[in-house]
Each structure stands twice: as C-alpha cells, then as structure tokens.
Design an enzyme around this catalytic site. Structure first.
Site, mmCIF file in Angstrom:
data_model
loop_
_atom_site.group_PDB
_atom_site.id
_atom_site.type_symbol
_atom_site.label_atom_id
_atom_site.label_comp_id
_atom_site.label_asym_id
_atom_site.label_seq_id
_atom_site.Cartn_x
_atom_site.Cartn_y
_atom_site.Cartn_z
ATOM 1 N N LYS A 53 40.351 46.728 31.378
ATOM 2 C CA LYS A 53 41.444 46.530 31.984
ATOM 3 C C LYS A 53 43.053 45.969 31.795
ATOM 4 C CE LYS A 53 37.425 44.224 34.553
ATOM 5 N NZ LYS A 53 36.548 43.167 35.231
ATOM 6 N N GLN A 97 36.742 37.298 33.797
ATOM 7 C CA GLN A 97 35.717 38.147 33.361
ATOM 8 C C GLN A 97 34.093 37.334 33.853
ATOM 9 O OE1 GLN A 97 35.963 41.583 33.591
ATOM 10 N NE2 GLN A 97 33.310 41.677 33.109
ATOM 11 N N ASP A 120 40.445 39.474 42.030
ATOM 12 C CA ASP A 120 39.355 39.885 42.211
ATOM 13 C C ASP A 120 38.876 39.692 43.518
ATOM 14 O OD1 ASP A 120 37.681 40.603 40.440
ATOM 15 O OD2 ASP A 120 37.244 39.048 38.668
#
Ligand code: GUN
Length: 299
Positions: A53, A97, A120
């Site tokens: 990422k 994460q 997200d």
C-alpha cells in the site's frame, strides 16, 4: 466457456486515473494527496499488505507516510497517533491495518478517524451514507468498491431486474457489497453461514459474489448458467504438485469447473485482490479533491 476478468489490468487502469488526478490536483490546487498507513505488531502478512500500500501510494505521486508501531503499543498511544493524523492537513487518508494485536480494541480507533479521511470506509458515517444510498459524499470500503468496478464493466450502471447474491456479511465486505448492489437496483440476497440451502440460493444469482473464506467451496452446480461470478476469497492451501511443503492461493470458488458454467468470472489470484489497493488509492485521491473543493474523479 466464460470470460475471465483480468483484475491486474483493471487495477492498472484505475491507478492510471489516480495518477492523472493526483497530478491535476497538484497543478490546479497546489495540493499533494497524502496517505498515512498505520500498522501495529509483527504479523508478516499484514506487513506485506502495508508495504504494497505504501509503495503504491508513492508510485501514485502521493505523500506516503507509514507508521510502524511495536506490538507493545497501548490503546492510548494508537489513539493519540490517529488524533495527530486527523489534525494533519497534509494527510487526506488514514488507514489502520486490521487486525490489530489482541490487546487493542479496533472499533474505537476506527471510529476516531475523521470520516472524510476514512479511506477504508469503515466509519459509521461512511457505512451510514452507503446504507442510505449516498454514494456521492461518503467513502466506500475498498474491496467492495473494486468488486463493483467489475460488476459495472460487465452489466453497466443499472442492475434492474438482476438477482445478486453476496455470501458473507462482514462490515469490511459483505454488508457494503450488498449495499452497493442494491444502490445499483439489483435484487440482493445477503447469505451467510446460517443460510439454509446455500447452493439453491446461489443458483438464483445472476451476480454471485463469494466472500466465505473456504477454499473452493462453491462448485459448478451452485452457479446459474451465464452468471457473473466474483470471487473475493484468498485462501492458502497446500500444493504438493509444486513440490514438498509448497502452497498456493485459491479462491472460494472452484474456478475451473465454475468457469464452465459462468459467463464472466474472476480468478484468484489476479482478480479482486489487485483492485483493493487500487481503490484505496482512488479513495485517497477522492478525499484530497473533496478537501480542496475540487470535483473528484469517478472510478
Ligand atoms: N486487513 C485486511 N484487509 C483490510 C482492509 O481492507 N483494510 C484494513 N484496514 N485492514 C485490512
């Protein structure tokens, strides 16, 4: 025989759009899109995801910041970092994460991210906007947003009259996927581990989306002839044919046999997987455009 969607190619085209939009925002508004990725602990798979990422964010021309925190990080320390990133005007997207180490409570952390920086799409404000059909001002979770790009490429924007079945009801995938399909006028069934006669439910699907986490569980006779099959599973299984101790990735769909029945199908690897990172980049450049008062690109 069916058409196999090349997820790497579709993801590459999303990334090209992101790069162009990033350059345009810098030229027109003097703003460089910024993404902060936070990882806590030592899980090797999570570290691998986060590195890709951060690397892709740099490639897109973003300010790419990675915070790597030790397993010993406290809830308060993590909350303080999120607060700092919320207040940082150079950061447009924040991703923490998951999963977090067991001693940390992820929910208050996720809900403390400013909704406009929640790339997200997990904040209740973004989940609520999606649930109410507001696709213009919120941010949508990356994997369902990526799967939806495939659906739109195959069926167009309007899914009126089509039956869609999503297997899985997680906040990260199943629920937002069902909401996106519903917003596009599909007739949606959200199936899960307690669904009775799952195979029969699946056979009704013009669009079948599998996010179960069980290797090759969906067989050919679960698939309606001519259906579009989107496989979101990523399962590592032993592959003795490749040598002793070797493994390989397979999806939730028994690909070879399902491909005989479906008209469009995604492979694993190389299907939905590459789209997740691409849509994270897309969400970041969208967030940066909105913050600068510029119209974001569509994906
Ligand atoms: N872990 C696995 N997938 C994801 C994701 O899409 N977002 C976050 N934050 N963590 C993940």
């Amino acid at each position: 025989m069916s058409i196999t969607i090349d997820g790497r190619q579709v993801a590459a085209s999303v990334i090209e759009t992101v790069k162009a939009a990033t350059r345009a925002l810098e030229t027109d508004a003097g703003v460089r899109a910024g993404l902060a990725v936070v990882i806590v602990g030592d899980d090797p798979a999570s570290h691998a995801y986060v590195s890709s990422k951060s690397k892709m964010a740099k490639e897109c021309g973003f300010l790419s910041i990675q915070h790597t925190l030790s397993e010993a990080t406290t809830q308060e320390e993590l909350a303080a970092l999120v607060a700092k990133l919320n207040a940082d005007p150079s950061i447009h997207g924040i991703l923490v994460q998951l999963p977090l180490p067991k001693h940390l409570n992820s929910e208050p952390i996720i809900q403390s991210i400013l909704p406009e920086k929640d790339v997200d799409g997990l904040h209740v404000v973004n989940a609520g906007k999606l649930a109410t059909g507001d696709l213009e001002s919120g941010l949508v979770s990356c994997t369902p947003a990526g799967a939806m790009v495939f659906v739109r490429q195959t069926h167009g924007d309007d899914l009126s009259g089509l039956n869609a079945v999503v297997i899985g009801r997680s906040n990260l995938f199943g629920k937002p996927m069902s909401a996106l399909l519903l917003a596009a006028n599909a007739t949606v069934t959200t199936a899960h581990s307690r669904t009775r006669d799952l195979a029969a439910v699946c056979r009704n699907a013009d669009i079948l989306v599998a996010a179960v986490g069980r290797p090759e569980m969906l067989k050919a006779d679960w698939v309606k002839p001519g259906a579009t099959v989107i496989d979101v599973g990523i399962n590592r299984v032993p592959a003795p044919e490749k040598g002793e101790g070797k493994s390989k990735l397979v999806g939730d769909v028994a690909f070879a046999e399902a491909a005989e029945v479906a008209s469009v199908i995604t492979p694993v690897p190389g299907g939905v997987g590459p789209m997740t990172i691409a849509m994270l980049m897309a969400n970041t450049v969208i967030a940066a455009h909105r913050k600068a008062g510029h119209k974001p690109p569509r994906f």
